[in-house]
Design a protein around this motif. Structure first.
Motif, PDB file in Angstrom:
ATOM      1  N   ILE A 265      46.587  31.072  45.977  1.00  0.00           N
ATOM      2  CA  ILE A 265      46.295  30.593  44.622  1.00  0.00           C
ATOM      3  C   ILE A 265      45.041  31.271  44.072  1.00  0.00           C
ATOM      4  CG2 ILE A 265      44.847  28.618  45.320  1.00  0.00           C
ATOM      5  CD1 ILE A 265      47.462  28.408  42.559  1.00  0.00           C
ATOM      6  N   GLY A 266      44.127  31.651  44.985  1.00  0.00           N
ATOM      7  CA  GLY A 266      42.851  32.246  44.583  1.00  0.00           C
ATOM      8  C   GLY A 266      42.981  33.565  43.875  1.00  0.00           C
ATOM      9  N   TYR A 267      44.064  34.304  44.149  1.00  0.00           N
ATOM     10  CA  TYR A 267      44.178  35.565  43.418  1.00  0.00           C
ATOM     11  C   TYR A 267      45.205  35.564  42.302  1.00  0.00           C
ATOM     12  CZ  TYR A 267      46.219  36.405  48.141  1.00  0.00           C
ATOM     13  OH  TYR A 267      46.814  36.289  49.349  1.00  0.00           O
ATOM     14  N   THR A 268      45.610  34.363  41.894  1.00  0.00           N
ATOM     15  CA  THR A 268      46.435  34.324  40.686  1.00  0.00           C
ATOM     16  C   THR A 268      45.529  34.358  39.461  1.00  0.00           C
ATOM     17  OG1 THR A 268      46.357  31.916  40.585  1.00  0.00           O
ATOM     18  CG2 THR A 268      48.170  32.894  41.830  1.00  0.00           C
ATOM     19  N   ARG A 269      46.090  34.821  38.368  1.00  0.00           N
ATOM     20  CA  ARG A 269      45.304  34.873  37.136  1.00  0.00           C
ATOM     21  C   ARG A 269      45.200  33.501  36.466  1.00  0.00           C
ATOM     22  NH1 ARG A 269      43.320  39.790  35.667  1.00  0.00           N
ATOM     23  NH2 ARG A 269      44.346  41.541  36.672  1.00  0.00           N
ATOM     24  N   GLU A 270      46.082  32.556  36.853  1.00  0.00           N
ATOM     25  CA  GLU A 270      45.998  31.233  36.225  1.00  0.00           C
ATOM     26  C   GLU A 270      44.866  30.389  36.822  1.00  0.00           C
ATOM     27  OE1 GLU A 270      49.919  30.174  38.460  1.00  0.00           O
ATOM     28  OE2 GLU A 270      49.091  28.283  37.747  1.00  0.00           O
ATOM     29  N   PHE A 271      44.404  30.770  37.984  1.00  0.00           N
ATOM     30  CA  PHE A 271      43.381  29.993  38.689  1.00  0.00           C
ATOM     31  C   PHE A 271      42.025  30.669  38.482  1.00  0.00           C
ATOM     32  CE2 PHE A 271      41.350  28.102  42.436  1.00  0.00           C
ATOM     33  CZ  PHE A 271      41.821  26.803  42.339  1.00  0.00           C
ATOM     34  N   PRO A 272      40.964  29.902  38.177  1.00  0.00           N
ATOM     35  CA  PRO A 272      39.741  30.551  37.684  1.00  0.00           C
ATOM     36  C   PRO A 272      38.895  31.311  38.714  1.00  0.00           C
ATOM     37  CG  PRO A 272      39.453  28.175  37.790  1.00  0.00           C
ATOM     38  CD  PRO A 272      40.889  28.444  38.109  1.00  0.00           C
ATOM     39  N   LEU A 273      39.161  31.171  40.014  1.00  0.00           N
ATOM     40  CA  LEU A 273      38.260  31.755  41.015  1.00  0.00           C
ATOM     41  C   LEU A 273      37.952  33.239  40.776  1.00  0.00           C
ATOM     42  CD1 LEU A 273      36.712  31.300  43.732  1.00  0.00           C
ATOM     43  CD2 LEU A 273      38.737  32.242  44.853  1.00  0.00           C
ATOM     44  N   HIS A 274      39.013  33.990  40.394  1.00  0.00           N
ATOM     45  CA  HIS A 274      38.832  35.442  40.262  1.00  0.00           C
ATOM     46  C   HIS A 274      37.804  35.828  39.215  1.00  0.00           C
ATOM     47  CE1 HIS A 274      41.489  34.512  36.924  1.00  0.00           C
ATOM     48  NE2 HIS A 274      41.239  35.706  36.438  1.00  0.00           N
ATOM     49  N   ARG A 275      37.569  34.992  38.237  1.00  0.00           N
ATOM     50  CA  ARG A 275      36.575  35.322  37.197  1.00  0.00           C
ATOM     51  C   ARG A 275      35.218  35.610  37.839  1.00  0.00           C
ATOM     52  NH1 ARG A 275      35.327  30.645  34.349  1.00  0.00           N
ATOM     53  NH2 ARG A 275      34.582  31.795  32.559  1.00  0.00           N
ATOM     54  N   TRP A 276      34.889  34.800  38.843  1.00  0.00           N
ATOM     55  CA  TRP A 276      33.578  35.005  39.495  1.00  0.00           C
ATOM     56  C   TRP A 276      33.652  36.081  40.565  1.00  0.00           C
ATOM     57  CZ3 TRP A 276      35.092  29.583  39.237  1.00  0.00           C
ATOM     58  CH2 TRP A 276      34.459  28.891  38.200  1.00  0.00           C
ATOM     59  N   THR A 277      34.726  35.995  41.365  1.00  0.00           N
ATOM     60  CA  THR A 277      34.745  36.885  42.526  1.00  0.00           C
ATOM     61  C   THR A 277      34.881  38.355  42.131  1.00  0.00           C
ATOM     62  OG1 THR A 277      37.120  36.515  42.784  1.00  0.00           O
ATOM     63  CG2 THR A 277      35.645  35.143  44.104  1.00  0.00           C
ATOM     64  N   MET A 278      35.692  38.632  41.101  1.00  0.00           N
ATOM     65  CA  MET A 278      35.845  40.027  40.688  1.00  0.00           C
ATOM     66  C   MET A 278      34.487  40.577  40.239  1.00  0.00           C
ATOM     67  SD  MET A 278      39.033  40.863  41.100  1.00  0.00           S
ATOM     68  CE  MET A 278      39.723  42.082  39.988  1.00  0.00           C
ATOM     69  N   ARG A 279      33.779  39.802  39.480  1.00  0.00           N
ATOM     70  CA  ARG A 279      32.472  40.255  38.992  1.00  0.00           C
ATOM     71  C   ARG A 279      31.463  40.407  40.131  1.00  0.00           C
ATOM     72  NH1 ARG A 279      30.996  37.892  33.134  1.00  0.00           N
ATOM     73  NH2 ARG A 279      32.886  38.556  32.089  1.00  0.00           N
ATOM     74  N   LEU A 280      31.602  39.542  41.139  1.00  0.00           N
ATOM     75  CA  LEU A 280      30.656  39.633  42.260  1.00  0.00           C
ATOM     76  C   LEU A 280      30.680  41.015  42.897  1.00  0.00           C
ATOM     77  CD1 LEU A 280      30.936  36.231  44.150  1.00  0.00           C
ATOM     78  CD2 LEU A 280      28.967  37.160  42.938  1.00  0.00           C
ATOM     79  N   ARG A 281      31.871  41.623  42.944  1.00  0.00           N
ATOM     80  CA  ARG A 281      31.939  42.941  43.583  1.00  0.00           C
ATOM     81  C   ARG A 281      31.262  44.010  42.730  1.00  0.00           C
ATOM     82  NH1 ARG A 281      34.448  42.455  48.581  1.00  0.00           N
ATOM     83  NH2 ARG A 281      33.209  44.308  48.943  1.00  0.00           N
ATOM     84  N   VAL A 282      31.343  43.846  41.409  1.00  0.00           N
ATOM     85  CA  VAL A 282      30.647  44.801  40.532  1.00  0.00           C
ATOM     86  C   VAL A 282      29.131  44.649  40.707  1.00  0.00           C
ATOM     87  CG1 VAL A 282      30.313  45.575  38.164  1.00  0.00           C
ATOM     88  CG2 VAL A 282      32.536  44.664  38.870  1.00  0.00           C
TER      89      VAL A 282
END
Lengths: 305, 382
Positions: A265-282
């Protein structure tokens, strides 16, 4: 020494929080592929004086606290550069993207900038190059920020600030944004492992998960309080580089663990986690990441004797 | 929120640093952790004498009340003292635990006679305790301890065994946890006894170990001690011991010593021209950063203590941060030192003395369990 927020800091963060809530959009939980610079939010934060606390009687610590809180909300805004780095430059050009001479690779907000702040540590020079005097190549926005590759063609107008101070404030702003985004991702993860049930009970009841979550908590707390202390001692180069080092490694750790604990569920676009995690890598790899920050710590430490 | 050290703590740090620069002998080697120095080694003998000297200058128990030989120095002064002493390998040796928690426990729970008997001597650095806690079947689950003390008129008769008892061969007394209520289980029915180490019926045997640390096991065979040697209420000693341990909230400043060792490493690598070797600056820098981070989270603990707030899970965070910073640092030192495997080298001493940090003050896993429960609110098995 006081490790709790004082009354003024609480009031500032409360007011900033209200502003952020006002701008929270319905589709804000999704990372946009074509993010627009948050001009309205930036203007309102500026008008209320929150972006210039450093030059209006506040401290770098106040600025870091604001940047952390804003970074939790993830507006498309270089909040750390604006509140922590930019006020020290005393220049008019904004948005301004810091750029370390001699490094390549795409940078955040490269195509939203009006100018580039070229920092040359070897020559100890800092200069502003207008965006018109740069080659700009857009590199997409898959990781939550508009990204572009920049290549200044001219030396630009020099600024009266030490390159080391600029680097320290840049690293501090980076640490503040990481602490905000990672803190939010971590809080979200803790809530998830309390809610998600398997085998008839919350997965957060399993020792394997509890201990890993506690390890994450230690890393998040380390980065947070070191960043606060570095802010208080800004622009101390060793402390800022140390904060960036600890924050950048923590960013990687939170990314991997938060995703592992969330499952698919964490890497679906409907679930908000990726908003933070993707940016964390940048954020985690900006300026060369923990490796480069670590080298900077040793340099500053040895120089300080 | 602000991070300025209180003036008096800065001044005190400077004063003690100058004292140590002047008083520590040239042969003193910061690579040897006194806590793990062998009984009878020069380091060990030196610590006992040095504690008396520290006491004369008011550096041994500055945080104690005046009536027991202190001046009620604040939490930040005590932290500065801990950092400075830890950084040079702690020349107090085992005395650090006496002054930090055994003494305060006697102040809180002791009878007037116990206070008169122990506190002035402790404050002068004249007597040392060991702690009789762990048993073969009671480690992390300390409340499973089985050593008994059965009342016989005005005496207790002690039978049982303790293990991992550091410094038992050189200690004068033991802060001993025993079961005074026969048949009781868990934390109830336990009492604390302050037992002289020179009584018949008590045998201490060293346990050879790879740290060359003064580990011992203790055997109690019909040991008789007067009831007046009990500290605190009978059968309620668990609360006494747990409360006592909260007096010392962060333990040793392991990060401070690690930082000092890293400085020593940097100096050596510079002299040998090895600082520019690939990966060196990075690895050292990350270790330094981890030490700074450990100090930053320790500030929260000291701040809570300065404000007389009850200890919370921030203490467990600080302990783990400090332990891991030390581990990270000693691994780097070992990896980057050419002479690491030479007996007595900086890296040899650093790595071996850091080894017990993950168990000595509650295992890492116990600390993680407390953080999960109290900081994150996760219900479930520890």
């Amino acid at each position: 020494m006081d490790t709790a927020l004082d009354g003024t800091q609480e009031a500032i963060l409360g007011a900033v929080g209200n502003l952020l809530a006002k701008h929270r959009s319905v589709d804000g939980s999704v990372l946009k592929r074509d993010p627009e610079y948050a001009c309205d939010l930036e203007r309102e934060l500026a008008e209320a004086g929150f972006l210039d606390v450093v030059t209006s009687g506040g401290s770098y610590l106040d600025a870091v606290l604001i940047a952390e809180l804003v970074a939790r909300e993830l507006p498309v805004l270089p909040i750390g550069w604006r509140t922590i780095l930019w006020p020290a430059l005393h220049c008019e050009v904004w948005p301004l993207v810091p750029w370390k001479a001699g490094t390549g690779g795409p940078v955040r907000f490269g195509d939203s900038a009006r100018g580039v702040l070229v920092i040359d540590e070897e020559r100890d020079t800092v200069a502003i190059v207008d965006i018109g005097d740069c080659e700009v190549r857009s590199a997409g926005a898959a990781w939550g920020y508009p990204i572009a590759e920049l290549r200044p063609r001219v030396e630009g107008r020099s600024l009266a600030i030490a390159a080391a101070d600029c680097m320290a404030l840049w690293r501090l702003s980076l640490a503040a944004e990481i602490v905000g985004a990672a803190g939010a991702a971590f809080d979200h993860t803790v809530q998830y492992i309390k809610d998600r049930k398997q085998f008839g009970r919350p997965i957060g009841g399993n020792q394997a998960i509890r201990h890993r979550a506690a390890r994450l908590a230690v890393e998040v707390e380390k980065a947070r309080y070191l960043t606060y202390e570095a802010a208080w001692r800004a622009p101390d180069p060793e402390m800022a580089a140390a904060a960036a080092t600890v924050a950048a490694s923590m960013a990687e750790f939170v990314f991997q663990e938060a995703h592992q604990m969330h499952g698919a569920i964490g890497y679906t676009r409907e679930f908000p986690l990726h908003r933070w995690t993707m940016r964390l890598r940048v954020l985690g790899k900006e300026l060369g990441g923990a490796v480069a920050h670590g080298i900077a710590v040793t340099g500053a430490h040895a120089a300080a004797g | 929120m602000e991070f300025d050290w209180p003036e008096e703590a800065l001044a005190f740090r400077k004063e003690v640093s100058a004292f140590l620069d002047h008083e520590l002998p040239a042969w003193w080697d910061i690579g040897v952790n006194t806590l793990t120095a062998e009984a009878g080694s020069p380091h060990h003998e030196f610590c006992r004498e040095f504690c008396a000297k520290l006491a004369q200058h008011g550096y041994l128990t500055p945080h104690w009340p005046a009536e027991y030989g202190g001046r009620e120095a604040g939490a930040w002064e005590l932290f500065a003292l801990t950092e400075v002493l830890s950084a040079c390998g702690d020349p107090r040796g085992q005395q650090y635990m006496n002054v930090n928690w055994i003494g305060p426990a006697i102040m809180r729970y002791g009878t007037p006679e116990q206070k008169r008997h122990f506190l002035p001597k402790m404050s002068r650095g004249e007597i040392q305790f060991c702690q009789g806690f762990s048993e073969p079947d009671a480690g992390s689950d300390l409340a499973a301890l089985r050593t008994t003390a059965i009342r016989d008129n005005d005496e207790y008769v002690v039978n049982g065994q303790k293990v991992w008892t550091s410094y038992a061969l050189t200690a004068d007394f033991c802060f001993l946890l025993v079961r005074t209520s026969p048949g009781s289980r868990g934390p109830t029915g336990i009492s604390v006894l302050l037992v002289p180490m020179n009584l018949p019926g008590l045998i201490a045997r060293p346990i050879p170990n790879i740290m060359d640390h003064g580990f011992c096991e203790l055997f109690f065979d019909e040991l008789r001690v007067p009831v007046s040697s009990r500290l605190g209420p009978e059968d309620d000693g668990w609360a006494v011991a747990m409360d006592a341990l909260t007096f010392e909230r962060i333990g040793m400043a392991r990060f401070a010593r690690a930082l000092r060792l890293l400085d020593e490493l940097i100096g050596r690598l510079r002299r040998s021209g090895e600082m520019s070797r690939p990966g060196t600056a990075e690895r050292i820098g990350r270790a330094i950063a981890a030490c700074h981070a450990a100090r930053a989270v320790a500030y929260r603990v000291i701040d809570a203590r300065a404000r007389s707030l009850p200890p919370g899970p921030e203490g467990n965070v600080a302990r783990l941060a400090s332990n891991w910073a030390e581990q990270f640092a000693v691994d780097a030192i070992f990896e980057l030192s050419r002479d690491a495997v030479e007996t007595g080298s900086l890296a040899d001493g650093a790595l071996r003395s850091a080894l017990p940090s993950g168990h000595a003050t509650g295992s890492v896993e116990v600390n993680l369990g407390i953080i999960a429960k109290r900081l994150l609110g996760l219900k479930g098995e520890a």
